[in-house]
Structure formats: C-alpha cells, structure tokens
Enzyme design. Structure first.
Site, mmCIF file in Angstrom:
data_model
loop_
_atom_site.group_PDB
_atom_site.id
_atom_site.type_symbol
_atom_site.label_atom_id
_atom_site.label_comp_id
_atom_site.label_asym_id
_atom_site.label_seq_id
_atom_site.Cartn_x
_atom_site.Cartn_y
_atom_site.Cartn_z
ATOM 1 N N HIS A 81 47.434 39.050 -50.473
ATOM 2 C CA HIS A 81 46.774 39.095 -49.360
ATOM 3 C C HIS A 81 45.422 40.163 -49.621
ATOM 4 O O HIS A 81 44.637 40.265 -49.000
ATOM 5 C CB HIS A 81 47.418 39.231 -47.876
ATOM 6 C CG HIS A 81 46.384 38.842 -46.783
ATOM 7 N ND1 HIS A 81 45.716 39.675 -46.110
ATOM 8 C CD2 HIS A 81 46.031 37.608 -46.258
ATOM 9 C CE1 HIS A 81 44.868 39.361 -45.101
ATOM 10 N NE2 HIS A 81 44.992 38.159 -45.352
ATOM 11 N N HIS B 98 35.954 39.525 -39.436
ATOM 12 C CA HIS B 98 37.089 39.872 -40.343
ATOM 13 C C HIS B 98 37.674 41.128 -40.607
ATOM 14 O O HIS B 98 38.401 41.450 -41.391
ATOM 15 C CB HIS B 98 36.684 39.049 -41.711
ATOM 16 C CG HIS B 98 37.941 38.607 -42.565
ATOM 17 N ND1 HIS B 98 38.054 38.686 -43.693
ATOM 18 C CD2 HIS B 98 39.304 37.736 -42.250
ATOM 19 C CE1 HIS B 98 39.149 38.349 -44.206
ATOM 20 N NE2 HIS B 98 39.755 37.861 -43.311
ATOM 21 N N LYS C 66 42.868 42.490 -51.114
ATOM 22 C CA LYS C 66 41.369 42.498 -51.536
ATOM 23 C C LYS C 66 41.081 43.736 -51.860
ATOM 24 O O LYS C 66 40.476 44.730 -51.256
ATOM 25 C CB LYS C 66 40.451 41.949 -50.154
ATOM 26 C CG LYS C 66 41.098 40.808 -49.416
ATOM 27 C CD LYS C 66 41.460 41.148 -48.078
ATOM 28 C CE LYS C 66 41.997 40.163 -47.107
ATOM 29 N NZ LYS C 66 42.082 38.850 -47.502
ATOM 30 N N ASP D 130 41.680 59.470 -33.450
ATOM 31 C CA ASP D 130 41.172 60.878 -32.907
ATOM 32 C C ASP D 130 40.023 61.165 -34.204
ATOM 33 O O ASP D 130 39.548 62.401 -34.247
ATOM 34 C CB ASP D 130 42.140 62.111 -33.127
ATOM 35 C CG ASP D 130 42.794 62.203 -31.701
ATOM 36 O OD1 ASP D 130 42.236 61.484 -30.893
ATOM 37 O OD2 ASP D 130 43.825 62.812 -31.768
ATOM 38 N N LYS E 45 39.163 44.758 -40.550
ATOM 39 C CA LYS E 45 40.427 45.596 -40.164
ATOM 40 C C LYS E 45 40.212 47.079 -40.168
ATOM 41 O O LYS E 45 39.841 47.614 -41.301
ATOM 42 C CB LYS E 45 41.424 44.894 -41.091
ATOM 43 C CG LYS E 45 41.900 43.691 -40.955
ATOM 44 C CD LYS E 45 41.262 42.763 -41.955
ATOM 45 C CE LYS E 45 41.730 41.502 -41.940
ATOM 46 N NZ LYS E 45 41.082 40.595 -42.790
ATOM 47 N N ASP F 109 35.956 49.957 -64.182
ATOM 48 C CA ASP F 109 36.144 51.002 -65.198
ATOM 49 C C ASP F 109 37.208 51.950 -65.171
ATOM 50 O O ASP F 109 36.842 53.332 -65.438
ATOM 51 C CB ASP F 109 34.743 51.710 -65.506
ATOM 52 C CG ASP F 109 33.716 50.852 -65.998
ATOM 53 O OD1 ASP F 109 34.034 49.704 -66.519
ATOM 54 O OD2 ASP F 109 32.625 51.063 -65.856
#
Length: 520
Positions: free
Chosen positions: A415, A175, A417, A182, A177, A422
C-alpha cells in the site's frame, strides 16, 4: 481505491426511480479556523527544537515509519503529548480496534483542553454516523466531512447507489492522510487508520510507509490542512447527521470505545533498528534526518472537477516532474499502478536517456483492487519490452519471509506510495500512480532531498524485494510473461499469474468491459 467496486451497482441504480434523489443541505455554516502558531511552549515543540542542531534550523526533520506498529505508536504518542491542538485528515478511519483506539485518544486529548479538528472523507463513513456525531459532541472537538454523499445509510453500496444521480461529484474523493500535533510534528504518507494498516488484521495487512516530520514542512502541512478545513466542499458533521443530546452522545461514545484495549503492542525496534517514537519522545532525543523539502498538495477545489488544461498542477504531476529530472534511476512503489499512455511515454523517455526505471506493485493475488490490477496488466508487456524492471509483491512469499513484518497467517499487500530519484530525492504521500489520483482524488505528499533518508528505505527495498516479490520478464522468443521467484538461491519460474486461478482472470476480463480506465 475505486469508488464503484462492481458493475452490479449500475443495475441497482434503477432503484433511484423508486426512491427519489437525496441532496445536500444548503446554507451550511462553516466557522473558519486556522492552525495555532503560539505553540513554542508545548512539550512537543520543545522536543522538536532540542532535536534540531543549530545549523539546521532552516531545514525540516524526517524519520520514515515503515513498520505498522511503530506508525500507530507514533500517532498515539503524539496525541498523548499534545497540549494545544490536533489536526486530523484521513480518507478512512475505520470502526475497528485501531480506529476506535485512535478516536478514544482524540477524545482524551480534547478532555485535556486540546483543540481537535477531524476532517474525514465521507465515502467510507457508512455505519459511522452515531460514532462521528458522538465524537463531535465532546467539548473542543469538531468533525467535518469532505464532499459528502447525498444518501446516508449503514451500507456503502446503498449509499453509492442512491447517490448516483450526483456521480460526477461523488466520484471525487479526498485521499489525503495527515496527522499534526501542536503544529510541531506531523505524520503523513499512505496509511489510513484501520487494523490492516498497522499489522493487526487476521485476514490481510498492508505494507506501507509514513514519514514523521518536524520543522518548516509541518507549518506548510498545517496550511494545507486549513485550506481543506475551511473549504466549501467540507460539511460539519452536525449539518448532515442528527446529533443526539450531548450527554447521551458522550455516554454512547464511551460505550463504543470501552471494550477496546488500552494499548496496541509495539516491538522494541523497527526494521531500521530504531526505537519507537514514544520511547524517543519520552527521552527527549528524537532521531531524524534534516533536509530541504517541498510539500505538494492538491487544492480542495479539485472536488469540483478538474480542467484538463490544469492537470499539470496536480500533486501526481508534480511528482512526475521530479521523476522526469532523473539522471540515473527512478524507483517507484505504488499499489495501484496504471501508467496510461502518458506514463509509458515518460518511462520510455527516461530509458532513452539511460535512466533505470524500477516499478514495484501488487501481484494479482496480493491486490485488494483486482480491477485496478487488470488495468495495470494491460501495460506490462510494453513496460518489459522497453526495459522497465517490474516487481510484483507476492502475498505468500511475504508471509514466509517475514522481512516486511509478522503477517502470521494473513496476506501481505503493498500500500506504500513512494518514489526515489537518483538515490537522492524521496517522495512519500497518498498519491498512486494512476489516473484516479491525477484526475479524481485530492492527494498530498512531501518531496525530500535526503540521500540518508533514501538509504534507509533502499536498505529495506534491497533486503525485501528478492524474498517477497516476483521479478517479471518476457519469456525467450515469446510474448508470454514469466514471474521469477528466488527460493534457496535458485530461480523458480511461474508461467501464469502466481496464486491466481483462471476463473479469477476470466471474471476480471469480463468486468473490465464495464469499467472505464479513468474510474480505476
């Protein structure tokens, strides 16, 4: 996302008896390679160095990318300036406008002599065999697939059905991404590469968050990429797909990407008032906050199954451990939020220590995974009763407010996440707060110690949550939940799930009887 989207797939599994069981090839060659370290002379490395103050060389640089058009622009701008290497790791690269534009940029970079390594989870590659083989036919390009399904077909449903004999394995997905240019800049977070992640879909678009990184964090991300790239769970595309003659394959790739627009529109400034990454790279003055950070990532060996005794070492549990350190507040945004008994206990412990817990997720009308939402809904009353503040994104309010982007006539869906602890610690990555991310998917993210970066996101959260979300509460003297929307300074109370019919709720209740929570 769930791997099996409908219980009808279980019935179709009976077809296996008629078709036989496919398998993966044996003795596959996986030539090892690692991230390039001799990149100091590249334009991107020079820009990263110039943007870093001398007294912050030991820190990593970060910029949040909340706007879809700016997030796509960042990837394209980095790809066009890359001179030595591009490392690309995604759960999904679609064959739509954004996906084809993205792959075309990878081809063009390879034509300039840039080494391009593309690592893609195999679940959603149905119908892409020719495209992926054609991309891999170019010089300087390698394409590998993670944990492939045994069956290859143009249909996701048939691929899954004819691979069900290997269900325990194919249920584990990559999952992650990650996009690295470079070994100097990286883009990571929640976005896959498809129109709906960059505000280009006419039907529905995702609200998401990426982070542009530079400095030591990028080198750690490259190590994570290398671990996956050289894993035994990865297969070169040519070991799974019949690759045509190279000249013909390249001609077909050119045909497939020729009609895609050369550019994707980008607004002059994002929601935080910042100019595009492309414009800042061109000026040589990149705006970033500098901070210490920790990259958290699952091992690719998670694809072989996870020992329950080692679950505390997963990326999700590393995130939970940071949350457990909270002294005043935890803010969680997760599109798929199924806390389970462990999550409930953690929230209760936090509240018992006077820590405010705020959760934002999708409403039933907003979610693209209704079964996952049904799993979440089982815990709503308990969370509200213990004192958790719950917000659910409204697709209609989001569209009306315009605060989170120009959705036009499309639905808005969460979508992103992320977690904020704090008002100091920010966690952004691919991890959902559910059992699937903990047990079945590999995930990665970054934990950043930066009150300044947190303030960037909190400014968006404070502005958008009242205009685009419902606040949930328990009705007075009742076990019923109410959804509160703000309209013209007044409260509007909904006593049933807004924008969701009773027929949909009944359908989900019946389907949930056939899908275990660990599959959500």
């Amino acid at each position: 996302m769930t791997t099996i989207r409908s219980c009808r797939l279980v019935l179709l599994a009976l077809l296996l008896a008629l078709t036989g069981c496919a398998g993966l090839p044996a003795g596959v060659a996986r030539p090892a390679s690692v991230a390039m370290s001799d990149v100091a002379s590249t334009e991107l490395a020079r820009i990263a160095a110039a943007a870093t103050p001398d007294d912050k060389r030991h820190l990593s640089g970060f910029r949040v990318l909340p706007a879809g058009d700016h997030a796509f622009n960042a990837r394209i701008a980095l790809a066009r300036r890359a001179q030595k290497t591009l490392d690309v790791q995604y759960y999904l690269i679609a064959s739509d406008t954004a996906g084809l534009q993205f792959m075309r940029e990878l081809r063009d970079a390879a034509a300039r002599g840039v080494r391009v390594r593309v690592l893609l989870d195999d679940l959603y590659t149905a119908g892409q065999d020719e495209l992926l083989a054609a991309l891999a036919a170019h010089d300087n390009v390698e394409v590998r697939l993670f944990n492939p399904l045994p069956a290859r077909s143009t249909s996701l449903r048939s691929r899954v059905v004819f691979s069900l004999h290997d269900f325990e394995r194919i249920n584990r997905r990559m999952h992650n991404k990650l996009f690295i240019a470079d070994n100097a800049f990286a883009v990571s977070g929640g976005r896959n590469v498809a129109d709906e992640y960059f505000m280009r879909s006419p039907e529905a678009n995702f609200i998401d968050i990426d982070v542009l990184s530079s400095g030591p964090a990028v080198r750690t991300m490259s190590e994570v990429f290398d671990n996956y790239w050289n894993s035994e769970h990865v297969y070169p595309v040519q070991s799974l797909i019949a690759v045509p003659e190279r000249h013909e394959a390249r001609r077909r790739f050119d045909e497939m990407v020729r009609s895609v627009p050369a550019e994707m529109p980008v607004l002059p400034r994002d929601g935080l008032g910042r100019t595009s990454v492309e414009a800042q790279l061109a000026s040589g003055r990149l705006e970033q906050h500098f901070a210490t950070a920790q990259v958290i990532a699952d091992s690719p060996s998670k694809a072989a199954g996870i020992d329950p005794s080692t679950i505390d070492g997963t990326a999700v549990c590393s995130t939970l451990n940071v949350m457990r350190s909270a002294r005043s507040e935890v803010v969680i945004a997760s599109p798929y939020f199924v806390p389970g008994s462990r999550g409930l206990a953690m929230m209760q412990e936090a509240i018992d220590h006077n820590v405010r817990v705020v959760v934002m997720t999708n409403s039933l009308a907003a979610t693209d995974e209704p079964l996952v939402h049904f799993g979440y809904s089982r815990y709503r009353r308990e969370m509200l009763k213990m004192g958790v503040t719950l917000y659910e994104l409204s697709p209609t309010l989001t569209r009306k407010s315009g605060a989170l982007g120009d959705f036009r006539s499309s639905l808005g869906r969460l979508h992103a996440k992320l977690s904020i602890v704090d008002r100091r610690w920010l966690m952004v990555g691919s991890m959902n707060m559910d059992g699937r991310s903990a047990r079945s998917n590999t995930e990665m993210g970054v934990v950043i110690d930066s009150p300044e970066l947190v303030e960037d996101l909190m400014s968006l959260f404070r502005r958008d949550r009242f205009e685009s979300t419902y606040r949930l509460r328990m009705a007075a003297g009742s076990e019923r939940i109410e959804w509160i929307a703000a309209h013209g300074g007044q409260e509007v109370v909904h006593r049933n799930e807004p924008d969701a019919s009773w027929a949909l709720r009944l359908k989900l209740g019946l389907l949930s009887l056939f899908v275990a929570e660990e599959l959500l």
